[in-house]
Enzyme design. Structure first.
Site, PDB file in Angstrom:
ATOM      1  N   ASP A   1      74.580 -40.117  -1.513  1.00 19.65           N
ATOM      2  CA  ASP A   1      76.109 -40.262  -1.766  1.00 19.65           C
ATOM      3  C   ASP A   1      76.323 -39.803  -0.952  1.00 19.65           C
ATOM      4  O   ASP A   1      77.800 -38.982  -0.479  1.00 19.65           O
ATOM      5  CB  ASP A   1      76.371 -40.961  -2.080  1.00 19.65           C
ATOM      6  CG  ASP A   1      76.927 -39.366  -3.944  1.00 19.65           C
ATOM      7  OD1 ASP A   1      75.846 -38.770  -4.131  1.00 19.65           O
ATOM      8  OD2 ASP A   1      77.359 -40.230  -3.857  1.00 19.65           O
TER       9      ASP A   1
ATOM     10  N   ASP B   1      74.999 -31.430 -15.210  1.00 23.99           N
ATOM     11  CA  ASP B   1      75.313 -30.421 -14.513  1.00 23.99           C
ATOM     12  C   ASP B   1      76.340 -29.696 -15.489  1.00 23.99           C
ATOM     13  O   ASP B   1      76.882 -28.496 -15.730  1.00 23.99           O
ATOM     14  CB  ASP B   1      76.343 -31.349 -13.399  1.00 23.99           C
ATOM     15  CG  ASP B   1      77.295 -32.692 -14.494  1.00 23.99           C
ATOM     16  OD1 ASP B   1      76.848 -33.126 -15.461  1.00 23.99           O
ATOM     17  OD2 ASP B   1      77.993 -33.210 -13.063  1.00 23.99           O
TER      18      ASP B   1
END
Length: 522
Positions: free
Chosen positions: A287, A365
């Site tokens: 994306d 992350d």
């Protein structure tokens, strides 16, 4: 040419032998000169001249004559030996020059066959959709001059010049960044809109060989797989084989997507580094849309990342990269940051070898932002992002998208980073200048910034925070992201967040003398 020179060498050797034979016969039959004197010297008109005398009964001293002749022959032999060595060395030069001339003749022939009557220049790589030449390939070899004369001096000068060219090229190669292959790993799942991401990557990619695109797909979504497959050999399509659910704690069932993403990342990165044997990778997701200078950015920063052990990633993302918070005239501006940005980032194999054995089962992350992984290391990030995200819906259910991510500015100006000196990003150089700039900036209150009337000039200005709560209050009021991960603010370096506020440069900074982040602030 070489065959002719070989014939000349043989003729020279034959003449040399014949000449010395005639000389020996002439000297042997020559009568002694002068008269015998009383002394042993060779004095004209009195003493023994040329070292030749008579023995008993007036006979010629043949032994002395032979010794004299032998000495003269030895001198001549030494002279001729040096000459032969020079001829032999020149023979190698002639052969080398013949080979060079042959290569140039072949090159000239190729050029003529192509209908080109002037020296070819290195090709310019154009970015599709951009009417400007983006990158000019560096010429790694220089043309070798043809030697037209057979003279010894000109040949020697040509050889020395050729050696100098080779030496200069070797130095240039050792200094310049090697043409390392930088693959782009696209993490995909079930978004057919991956087409938007792939279209931009292929559009801006300068070289398929230097930037192979590897699309790693999870989820097994058929329509997405067909979309990726439609690109043919423009991309490499790999599929994560383990599509089953992951056993998690009951309270983490709603986070199943995060566990699958972490599993996919681990598998995909192992494919890039261990199966495809690459030394580095740039990771994007399905994306993300990239900027025109996306590839130029990572190419230029690869040597910096490789040479500075205080760095562990390069990111294309600015968490505070909203249009109003960045300087549109500073597209070339780069920073160090202690916050791991992600969203288009470069990783080296050595770093993956460190991270892979302890790779987390979920939330990779945030795990990267923990001090146990970061170990005081930093990333490089730009003033203006080289990626934007268009995926509002995902496992995060649109978190931050409507408030922040949709407003991130994507760079549109091509910056030739590979032609710039980026050594200022190395830790020692960067910190000295950065700390001086931040703490020499005028200290102001947030009210002064908001009102703006009492402030003169474009800044920079410094707003000081001293606690977690004061940071959050100031960040919210100034429009920057206020969350902290492991005590580190987004885009922060040594606790300092840099941004534009109403056109003025502002540093949201801790007191001077900052030492470390407080993990309890998270």
């Amino acid at each position: 040419m070489v065959r002719k020179k070989g014939s000349l060498i043989l003729c020279g050797a034959f003449l040399f032998v014949a000449w010395n034979a005639l000389l020996l016969l002439y000297l042997w039959g020559r009568p002694p000169i002068g008269r015998l004197g009383e002394g042993g010297g060779a004095e004209p008109g009195g003493k023994e001249e040329w070292g030749v005398g008579k023995g008993k009964g007036g006979r010629i001293n043949l032994a002395g004559e032979v010794i004299r002749l032998a000495e003269e022959v030895e001198v001549q032999l030494e002279t001729q030996k040096k000459l032969l060595k020079q001829i032999e060395s020149n023979r190698a030069v002639w052969a080398r020059q013949k080979d060079i001339g042959k290569r140039e003749t072949d090159d000239t022939k190729d050029v003529k066959e192509q209908g080109v009557h002037q020296p070819q220049k290195p090709p310019l790589l154009k970015v599709e959709g951009n009417d400007r030449d983006q990158t000019e390939l560096k010429q790694t070899e220089k043309p070798v001059p043809t030697v037209a004369s057979d003279s010894k001096l000109e040949q020697q000068q040509a050889v020395e010049k050729n050696e100098e060219i080779v030496e200069n090229n070797e130095v240039a190669t050792s200094v310049s960044s090697p043409e390392v292959v930088i693959p782009i790993l696209v993490i995909a799942c079930d978004r057919v809109t991956v087409k938007r991401s792939l279209d931009r990557l292929i559009q801006y990619r300068p070289s398929p060989e230097l930037y192979p695109i590897i699309v790693s797909q999870d989820c097994g979504h058929g329509e997405t797989a067909r979309m990726i497959g439609s690109y043919g050999d423009q991309v490499t399509h790999i599929k994560q084989p383990d599509l089953g659910d992951i056993r998690v704690r009951p309270e983490h069932r709603k986070f199943q997507g995060y566990y699958k993403i972490a599993r996919h990342y681990r598998w995909a990165l192992n494919q890039v580094f261990n199966t495809f044997s690459h030394s580095t990778v740039v990771i994007v997701e399905d994306d993300l849309e990239v900027a025109p200078d996306f590839f130029e950015y990572f190419r230029a920063l690869y040597p910096i990342l490789s040479s500075d052990p205080s760095l562990w990633c390069v990111s294309a993302w600015n968490d505070n990269g909203r249009d109003a918070l960045v300087d549109p005239s500073k597209a070339e501006l780069l920073y160090r940051t202690d916050f791991f940005p992600g969203l288009g980032w470069m990783l080296l194999k050595d770093m993956w070898d460190e991270l892979e054995p302890k790779w987390p089962s979920a939330f990779w992350d945030d795990w990267m932002r923990q001090p146990e992984q970061r170990k005081g290391r930093s990333c490089i990030r730009p003033e203006i992002s080289r990626t934007i995200t268009f995926g509002r819906k995902g496992v995060s259910l649109g978190q931050f998208f409507d408030q922040y991510l949709r407003y991130i500015k994507l760079n549109t100006e091509f910056v030739p980073f590979t032609k710039q000196d980026l050594s200022y990003l190395l830790k020692e150089k960067y910190e000295e200048k950065f700390i001086k700039e931040v703490y020499s900036a005028q200290l102001v209150k947030i009210e002064d910034l908001q009102q703006g009337g009492s402030l003169k000039g474009p800044g920079p200005f410094r707003v000081q925070y001293s606690s977690r709560d004061s940071f959050k209050v100031f960040a919210r009021n100034l429009g920057v992201m206020d969350d902290l991960k492991s005590g580190v603010p987004r885009t922060g370096y040594r606790g300092v967040v840099s941004f534009l506020y109403r056109g003025r440069r502002v540093f949201l900074a801790p007191p001077e003398g900052w030492t470390q982040y407080d993990i309890s602030w998270s």
